[in-house]
Motif scaffolding. Structure first.
Motif, mmCIF file in Angstrom:
data_model
loop_
_atom_site.group_PDB
_atom_site.id
_atom_site.type_symbol
_atom_site.label_atom_id
_atom_site.label_comp_id
_atom_site.label_asym_id
_atom_site.label_seq_id
_atom_site.Cartn_x
_atom_site.Cartn_y
_atom_site.Cartn_z
ATOM 1 N N ASP A 26 48.511 41.832 50.178
ATOM 2 C CA ASP A 26 47.097 41.446 50.126
ATOM 3 C C ASP A 26 46.654 41.161 48.693
ATOM 4 O O ASP A 26 45.880 40.225 48.443
ATOM 5 C CB ASP A 26 46.220 42.550 50.726
ATOM 6 N N ARG A 27 47.130 41.960 47.749
ATOM 7 C CA ARG A 27 46.726 41.749 46.361
ATOM 8 C C ARG A 27 47.330 40.457 45.808
ATOM 9 O O ARG A 27 46.658 39.711 45.080
ATOM 10 C CB ARG A 27 47.151 42.939 45.500
ATOM 11 N N VAL A 40 48.130 37.768 47.503
ATOM 12 C CA VAL A 40 47.405 36.644 48.104
ATOM 13 C C VAL A 40 46.011 36.520 47.504
ATOM 14 O O VAL A 40 45.570 35.431 47.113
ATOM 15 C CB VAL A 40 47.329 36.814 49.638
ATOM 16 N N GLY A 41 45.314 37.648 47.397
ATOM 17 C CA GLY A 41 43.925 37.601 46.968
ATOM 18 C C GLY A 41 43.740 37.302 45.494
ATOM 19 O O GLY A 41 42.828 36.546 45.110
ATOM 20 N N GLN A 42 44.586 37.876 44.632
ATOM 21 C CA GLN A 42 44.364 37.758 43.192
ATOM 22 C C GLN A 42 45.248 36.712 42.508
ATOM 23 O O GLN A 42 44.934 36.294 41.393
ATOM 24 C CB GLN A 42 44.583 39.121 42.526
ATOM 25 N N ARG A 60 45.243 32.799 45.847
ATOM 26 C CA ARG A 60 43.937 32.172 46.083
ATOM 27 C C ARG A 60 43.312 31.681 44.783
ATOM 28 O O ARG A 60 42.637 30.642 44.772
ATOM 29 C CB ARG A 60 43.012 33.151 46.802
ATOM 30 N N ASP A 61 43.532 32.414 43.698
ATOM 31 C CA ASP A 61 43.027 31.973 42.391
ATOM 32 C C ASP A 61 43.659 30.635 42.008
ATOM 33 O O ASP A 61 42.972 29.683 41.602
ATOM 34 C CB ASP A 61 43.348 33.043 41.348
#
Length: 329
Positions: free
Chosen positions: A17-18, A20-22, A25-26
């Motif tokens: 999740d980290r 993908v999210g940080q 996606r950035d």
């Protein structure tokens, strides 16, 4: 101007999740990104990612419960802005080896003419795939024969491959490769000057000397080389005049004098002696070099070596003053 490629190290726990999210996606929001599996198996203790951006940038990411390593020629995700940077030599061997395999494969896919020269590809990899310099540094070797006039790309590449394969500069790879620069604009003068240091390194090694680059001295400058043999050591500084077609100097002799004068009246004057000045005229075509060799002009510093090297290894030149080195000139 960006620096040569370096790793970023991010301690702490990383999860899917980290990542993908940080990270993903950035990148996707700013540049458009595709998340892919690496081309080669990553070290066992990490999960591995390869991010390919729509503009041709690429980034590699290794992560686990304890840490992550990032290496990319693209914008750095905000989550990694405050992380420490490390050279290829300063990260764990398996991390460096994996990233090198990934990027070398990409380099050779994009520029297959470099594949026959594996050590040169490895040595200059941090600039050949740097953020801003990945096109200009390769163009310098491809279209400009690395600064040799009247030479083919293959002749220049073979010459530097053979020299770099001696591994005498491996320890200083980051600083020496970085001398080419990582600008998006091709600076032919800077790049040929950088290769002049490799030319002098070749001459010294061929003459039987051990070399160490970037010698810090009391003036705050760094002298290009210390050349040693049998317990004795000599400091060496390099300068490389450009041919008259690329500068205002009216004659090749004036070009040699002017360039040497700039070096001798600046850095070498402050040092106060004890340095051999090498004036590398390898950028000069045959006719210009012959006029220099015939006149053998003074270069405002002694001892000095004025020479021209060809990719065949042939060297010609002359000396001024008592040069404390045994050279084939």
């Amino acid at each position: 101007m960006a620096r040569p490629l370096r790793f970023r190290h991010a301690p702490g726990r990383w999860t899917e999740d980290r990542v993908v999210g940080q990270i993903y996606r950035d990148l996707d929001r700013n540049l458009g990104a595709t998340r892919r599996r690496p081309w080669f198996k990553q070290p066992d203790r990490y999960d591995g990612e390869r991010f390919e951006m729509d503009n041709g940038d690429v980034a590699l990411f290794l992560w686990n419960d304890d840490e992550a390593y990032w290496l990319g020629n693209t914008e750095t995700p905000e989550a990694l802005w405050r992380t420490e940077k490390y050279s290829f030599e300063a990260v764990p061997d398996d991390v460096s080896t994996w990233a090198t395999r990934e990027l070398t494969a990409q380099l050779h896919e994009e520029s297959p003419w470099l594949e026959p020269y594996p050590h040169l590809s490895w040595f200059f990899l941090p600039v050949f795939l740097s953020k801003d310099g990945r096109e200009t540094t390769r163009e310098f070797f491809d279209d400009h024969a690395a600064g040799f006039p009247d030479a083919t790309r293959e002749e220049a590449l073979e010459f530097y491959e053979l020299f770099l394969r001696t591994r005498v500069l491996d320890e200083w790879r980051e600083v020496m490769a970085g001398k080419l620069g990582t600008s998006e604009y091709l600076d032919h003068t800077r790049m040929t000057a950088a290769m002049g240091e490799f030319n002098v390194g070749h001459l010294l090694v061929e003459a039987g000397y051990d070399i160490e680059p970037e010698i810090e001295v009391s003036t705050g400058h760094a002298i290009d080389y210390r050349a040693g043999s049998g317990g004795d050591a000599v400091l060496v500084e390099v300068t490389r005049p450009t041919p008259t077609g690329d500068r205002r100097a009216g004659t090749p002799v004036a070009a040699v004098r002017d360039t040497a004068s700039t070096k001798s009246e600046g850095q070498l004057e402050e040092h106060g002696g004890g340095v051999v000045l090498f004036v590398d005229c390898s950028s000069f075509p045959d006719d210009e070099w012959q006029s220099v060799l015939a006149e053998q002009p003074e270069v405002h510093h002694r001892p000095a070596v004025v020479f021209r090297l060809r990719p065949s290894g042939r060297v010609e030149g002359y000396t001024k003053g008592s040069v404390p080195l045994d050279l084939p000139i």
